[in-house]
Design a protein around this motif. Structure first.
Motif, PDB file in Angstrom:
ATOM      1  N   LEU A 114       0.872  -1.170   0.000  1.00  0.00           N
ATOM      2  CA  LEU A 114       0.000   0.000   0.000  1.00  0.00           C
ATOM      3  C   LEU A 114       0.911   1.222   0.000  1.00  0.00           C
ATOM      4  N   LEU A 115       0.896   1.966  -1.100  1.00  0.00           N
ATOM      5  CA  LEU A 115       1.872   3.035  -1.304  1.00  0.00           C
ATOM      6  C   LEU A 115       1.171   4.360  -1.572  1.00  0.00           C
ATOM      7  N   PRO A 116       1.728   5.477  -1.079  1.00  0.00           N
ATOM      8  CA  PRO A 116       1.153   6.790  -1.411  1.00  0.00           C
ATOM      9  C   PRO A 116       1.256   7.035  -2.915  1.00  0.00           C
ATOM     10  N   GLY A 117       0.234   7.647  -3.518  1.00  0.00           N
ATOM     11  CA  GLY A 117       0.256   7.958  -4.933  1.00  0.00           C
ATOM     12  C   GLY A 117      -1.118   7.927  -5.539  1.00  0.00           C
ATOM     13  N   VAL A 118      -1.174   8.369  -6.800  1.00  0.00           N
ATOM     14  CA  VAL A 118      -2.443   8.420  -7.523  1.00  0.00           C
ATOM     15  C   VAL A 118      -2.388   7.640  -8.826  1.00  0.00           C
ATOM     16  N   ASP A 119      -1.209   7.193  -9.250  1.00  0.00           N
ATOM     17  CA  ASP A 119      -1.052   6.505 -10.536  1.00  0.00           C
ATOM     18  C   ASP A 119      -0.724   5.045 -10.271  1.00  0.00           C
ATOM     19  N   ALA A 120      -1.749   4.178 -10.386  1.00  0.00           N
ATOM     20  CA  ALA A 120      -1.550   2.758 -10.120  1.00  0.00           C
ATOM     21  C   ALA A 120      -0.630   2.121 -11.158  1.00  0.00           C
ATOM     22  N   SER A 121      -0.773   2.522 -12.401  1.00  0.00           N
ATOM     23  CA  SER A 121       0.064   1.935 -13.455  1.00  0.00           C
ATOM     24  C   SER A 121       1.536   2.253 -13.223  1.00  0.00           C
ATOM     25  N   ALA A 122       1.849   3.502 -12.861  1.00  0.00           N
ATOM     26  CA  ALA A 122       3.242   3.893 -12.605  1.00  0.00           C
ATOM     27  C   ALA A 122       3.796   3.153 -11.397  1.00  0.00           C
ATOM     28  N   ALA A 123       2.970   2.954 -10.365  1.00  0.00           N
ATOM     29  CA  ALA A 123       3.433   2.233  -9.181  1.00  0.00           C
ATOM     30  C   ALA A 123       3.757   0.785  -9.522  1.00  0.00           C
ATOM     31  N   ALA A 124       2.915   0.149 -10.351  1.00  0.00           N
ATOM     32  CA  ALA A 124       3.178  -1.238 -10.758  1.00  0.00           C
ATOM     33  C   ALA A 124       4.465  -1.332 -11.559  1.00  0.00           C
ATOM     34  N   ALA A 125       4.670  -0.381 -12.488  1.00  0.00           N
ATOM     35  CA  ALA A 125       5.889  -0.398 -13.309  1.00  0.00           C
ATOM     36  C   ALA A 125       7.127  -0.200 -12.445  1.00  0.00           C
ATOM     37  N   ALA A 126       7.079   0.708 -11.447  1.00  0.00           N
ATOM     38  CA  ALA A 126       8.233   0.952 -10.589  1.00  0.00           C
ATOM     39  C   ALA A 126       8.592  -0.282  -9.778  1.00  0.00           C
ATOM     40  N   VAL A 127       7.585  -0.981  -9.229  1.00  0.00           N
ATOM     41  CA  VAL A 127       7.854  -2.204  -8.463  1.00  0.00           C
ATOM     42  C   VAL A 127       8.473  -3.268  -9.355  1.00  0.00           C
ATOM     43  N   SER A 128       7.944  -3.416 -10.567  1.00  0.00           N
ATOM     44  CA  SER A 128       8.479  -4.425 -11.483  1.00  0.00           C
ATOM     45  C   SER A 128       9.924  -4.124 -11.866  1.00  0.00           C
ATOM     46  N   GLN A 129      10.217  -2.855 -12.156  1.00  0.00           N
ATOM     47  CA  GLN A 129      11.571  -2.486 -12.581  1.00  0.00           C
ATOM     48  C   GLN A 129      12.593  -2.704 -11.478  1.00  0.00           C
ATOM     49  N   GLU A 130      12.193  -2.565 -10.228  1.00  0.00           N
ATOM     50  CA  GLU A 130      13.147  -2.699  -9.140  1.00  0.00           C
ATOM     51  C   GLU A 130      13.257  -4.132  -8.636  1.00  0.00           C
ATOM     52  N   LEU A 131      12.143  -4.869  -8.634  1.00  0.00           N
ATOM     53  CA  LEU A 131      12.143  -6.204  -8.040  1.00  0.00           C
ATOM     54  C   LEU A 131      12.614  -7.274  -9.014  1.00  0.00           C
ATOM     55  N   THR A 132      12.255  -7.152 -10.283  1.00  0.00           N
ATOM     56  CA  THR A 132      12.614  -8.196 -11.256  1.00  0.00           C
ATOM     57  C   THR A 132      14.127  -8.396 -11.371  1.00  0.00           C
ATOM     58  N   PRO A 133      14.945  -7.322 -11.551  1.00  0.00           N
ATOM     59  CA  PRO A 133      16.402  -7.548 -11.618  1.00  0.00           C
ATOM     60  C   PRO A 133      16.971  -8.095 -10.313  1.00  0.00           C
ATOM     61  N   LEU A 134      16.370  -7.723  -9.183  1.00  0.00           N
ATOM     62  CA  LEU A 134      16.869  -8.195  -7.902  1.00  0.00           C
ATOM     63  C   LEU A 134      16.691  -9.701  -7.751  1.00  0.00           C
ATOM     64  N   LEU A 135      15.517 -10.228  -8.193  1.00  0.00           N
ATOM     65  CA  LEU A 135      15.249 -11.664  -8.054  1.00  0.00           C
ATOM     66  C   LEU A 135      15.863 -12.473  -9.178  1.00  0.00           C
ATOM     67  N   GLY A 136      16.027 -11.847 -10.338  1.00  0.00           N
ATOM     68  CA  GLY A 136      16.594 -12.579 -11.473  1.00  0.00           C
ATOM     69  C   GLY A 136      15.595 -13.460 -12.195  1.00  0.00           C
ATOM     70  N   HIS A 137      14.302 -13.320 -11.937  1.00  0.00           N
ATOM     71  CA  HIS A 137      13.269 -14.073 -12.652  1.00  0.00           C
ATOM     72  C   HIS A 137      12.025 -13.204 -12.730  1.00  0.00           C
ATOM     73  N   PRO A 138      11.048 -13.527 -13.606  1.00  0.00           N
ATOM     74  CA  PRO A 138       9.896 -12.652 -13.831  1.00  0.00           C
ATOM     75  C   PRO A 138       9.074 -12.443 -12.567  1.00  0.00           C
ATOM     76  N   VAL A 139       8.454 -11.262 -12.519  1.00  0.00           N
ATOM     77  CA  VAL A 139       7.533 -10.907 -11.447  1.00  0.00           C
ATOM     78  C   VAL A 139       6.307 -10.278 -12.092  1.00  0.00           C
ATOM     79  N   SER A 140       5.127 -10.824 -11.806  1.00  0.00           N
ATOM     80  CA  SER A 140       3.870 -10.258 -12.302  1.00  0.00           C
ATOM     81  C   SER A 140       3.371  -9.254 -11.276  1.00  0.00           C
TER      82      SER A 140
END
Length: 696
Positions: A510-536
């Motif tokens: 649950l994150l402060p903000g108004v743009d759900a699409s941008a929040a999803a993209a930011a989480v994906s960009q940061e978490l996917t390289p960290l884990l080394g496998h896809p994240v939905s």
């Protein structure tokens, strides 16, 4: 006998008179008068001869006395000149002025037509430093024709100057142009010149002695000089120059004159040493002043580094967040500062980075972490590693237009350490508060929800304001261990002042903000390289109350399931990104939002310009996508329909006629038409009804 006796007495009296005149320093006329009286007195020839001999001896003695007095006077004058010269040397500190005094005194004291001083340069070549009495070169070196002017190279060939330099002894000639010593080649066995004086300038190149005659010899001829006397200027065992006196007539110099010029040369040598010592002293003082200035500057910079580091550390220890720490670092370094995570994504920053070369920054980041020190990435851009032990926490990117000093580089290292400490503290705080924050989010998404007032109080204690707009993100790692993702999520939520929990194998944020699409993209960009496998990643929102969190969570889950059903595993999207599917999945069925996203620009264009683009779209789809048939239905020319379709493409984008978007456009047109019909029916007047009853 008596006569002889009388003559003998007269002769004795005459001799006594000579002695008296001699003792009384009589004049030559008085001696001549004494001889005349003896002749008139009838002195015999023998007595007269003795008297004349006595007068001659007395005259010679008188002349010798006069010569002694003249020599004494000259000696006194020479001593006075030397004394005055020595005194003048103590009053002036200008080398040219000192040497000019010596040359002027030599010329006047010895009655010479000209005097000049030569000095040795670093390469062994002598040059004239000052002149007095020159007719051609001038005393300042401004020549009108070749002559002995200041700056002229001399002593490069077989000349009197070279001989003085080689032998280190006084050399003189009564007639320089006719002296055979200075017309033949130099003797190769002559001693080599003494070392140069390091305090004096020199010509840039030494002329070849055998390539041309000595310039000094040519200048002497141009000056019309005949007699020349040169004495060396000595500094210890080295000959550093020479003092020359010259006449434009044939002249022989006495030992006394040579000695006097030598004494003046010694004074000139002292003047050169004094000037050299003064120059070295001034240079040392200047160097000391520069060293002192550098030390003061270094101390000031070190004090600045210490104070700036203290301010930043106080900010970190006082609980300051990353943006405030970065701002303080930028002020201390007078630079733009940006903090990046290990994946290169921006965490916080202050200042502009126009045209940043990401490839160069990435390479410099590797070098910085390998060397554990700041590295220059490009012009005015440095990269510093943010590390804790062996753990890579990210990096600092700094752009300083004025460059970084050594002290600034040290401060940059300290800033990187402070940022590392802050990130570790945030991680520790997130881990410590994790269970409490997780429980809060669990209660917010629980069904049925817990008491809103109690939840609001718990949220305020944790620093979470649920009345501000927020979005809900659900991230599902597609493989691998979940532990790293959970640790990352705790730090990420704490960093953004949000909440995190884990539900059904998914990370819920649950994150402060108004743009759900941008929040999803930011989480994906940061978490996917960290884990080394896809994240939905799916997101919904925004919402602005505790009651909205549960419905947003349900929407995000439905969005995640829809993405999986559509083959979107490993991607990121918000509910609004799914078009009409998002509208169907949404709890509030946001028809207005769907219509606005699909055909809003066309509706706005028609409203502003009173055009018929919406009707043209409806006719176009109704005619099976035929502009000609649409033109017939609209009663316009086909070209008009084509122009309108081009305008629609500009408003909706070049891909508006592709199957997926066409479906949404058609559905939005239907919904908009239905809404207009319903709106007209609500505003239409009710039909008139006659009152029931019998008809008359």
């Amino acid at each position: 006998m008596d006569t002889h006796g009388a003559d003998g007495g007269a002769g004795a009296d005459a001799l006594l008179a000579v002695l008296e005149l001699l003792a009384g320093q009589g004049s030559p006329g008085e001696f001549e008068a004494l001889l005349d009286e003896a002749r008139l007195a009838g002195l015999d020839e023998a007595g007269l001869g003795r008297l004349e001999r006595a007068v001659d001896l007395a005259g010679a003695l008188h002349a010798e006395r006069a010569a002694d007095r003249a020599r004494s006077a000259r000696s006194d004058a020479s001593l006075a000149v030397l004394t005055d010269t020595a005194r003048d040397l103590t009053l002036s500190y200008d080398l040219d002025g000192l040497l000019r005094i010596v040359a002027r005194r030599a010329r006047l004291l010895l009655g010479m037509d000209m005097a000049y001083v030569t000095l040795r340069g670093p390469r062994g070549t002598s040059y004239i430093r000052v002149t007095e009495g020159s007719r051609t070169g001038g005393d300042t070196g401004a020549t009108t024709r070749p002559g002995l002017g200041a700056g002229l190279r001399v002593g490069t060939g077989n000349c009197i100057g070279g001989l003085v330099q080689r032998t280190g002894e006084p050399v003189w000639t009564p007639d320089y142009p006719a002296d055979p010593r200075f017309t033949a080649d130099p003797d190769p066995t002559d001693p080599a010149p003494a070392g140069p004086d390091p305090t004096d300038p020199a010509p840039e190149a030494d002329p070849d002695p055998e390539a041309a005659p000595d310039p000094g010899t040519e200048a002497v001829r141009a000056e019309g000089l005949r007699a020349v006397l040169g004495v060396p200027l000595r500094s210890g065992d080295s000959v550093i120059g020479a003092l020359f006196g010259a006449d434009r007539r044939v002249r022989s110099y006495t030992p006394q004159e040579i000695a006097l010029l030598g004494a003046l040369a010694d004074l000139a040598a002292l003047a050169v040493e004094k000037a050299g010592l003064l120059d070295r002293t001034r240079a040392e003082l200047l160097e000391l002043e520069q060293d002192s200035a550098r030390v003061r500057t270094s101390l000031a910079r070190m004090r600045h580094v210490s104070e700036a580091h203290g301010r930043i550390m106080n900010l970190v220890l006082a609980g300051g967040d990353l943006p405030h720490v970065v701002m303080a670092a930028g002020d201390a370094l007078d630079a733009a500062v940006m903090v990046r995570d290990p994946g290169g994504r921006r965490l916080a920053g202050g200042g502009d980075f126009p045209g940043l070369d990401e490839e160069a920054v990435a390479k410099a980041s590797l070098d910085a972490h390998a060397g554990r020190r700041p590295v220059l990435a490009a012009d005015s851009v440095w990269v510093a590693p943010v590390i804790a032990g062996s753990e890579d926490l990210g990096g600092l990117v700094v752009r300083a237009e004025g460059g970084l000093t050594d002290e600034d580089g040290r401060l940059l290292e300290l800033v990187a350490q402070s940022v590392a400490l802050l990130l570790l503290m945030q991680r520790s705080t997130a881990v410590a508060e994790g269970p409490v924050r997780d429980e809060l989010l669990d209660d917010l998404i629980a069904d049925p929800p817990h008491a809103p007032q109690q939840i609001a109080r718990r949220a305020r204690r944790l620093g979470v304001d649920l009345r501000r707009p927020h979005v809900l993100v659900v991230a599902r790692p597609e493989g691998g261990e979940q532990g790293r993702a959970v640790v990352w999520a705790s730090s990420y939520a704490y960093r953004l002042s949000g909440l995190k929990t884990v539900q059904g194998g998914c990370i819920v944020l649950l994150l402060p903000g108004v743009d759900a699409s941008a929040a999803a993209a930011a989480v994906s960009q940061e978490l996917t390289p960290l884990l080394g496998h896809p994240v939905s990643v799916a997101a919904a929102g925004p919402g602005a109350s505790p009651d909205a969190v549960g419905p947003l969570y349900a929407e995000a889950l439905r969005c995640l399931d829809a993405m999986s059903a559509l083959g979107g595993t490993g991607s990121a999207a918000g509910v609004a990104d799914l078009g009409f599917l998002g509208m169907l999945l949404s709890d509030d069925h946001d028809v207005d939002g769907f219509v606005e996203n699909a055909i809003g620009p066309v509706l706005d264009y028609d409203a502003e310009r009173l055009t018929d683009l919406t009707r043209t779209l409806e006719a176009y789809f109704a005619s099976g996508g035929s502009p000609t048939n649409a033109a017939e239905a609209l009663h316009v020319h086909p070209n008009t329909v084509s122009r309108r379709l081009e305008r629609i493409g500009e408003l909706l984008g070049p891909e508006w006629q592709k199957p997926g978007q066409v479906l949404e456009v058609q559905l939005a047109l239907r919904l908009q038409r239905t809404r207009e019909v319903l709106a007209r029916r609500r505003t239409a007047p009710a039909p008139f009804r006659h009152p029931a009853g019998p008809v008359d």
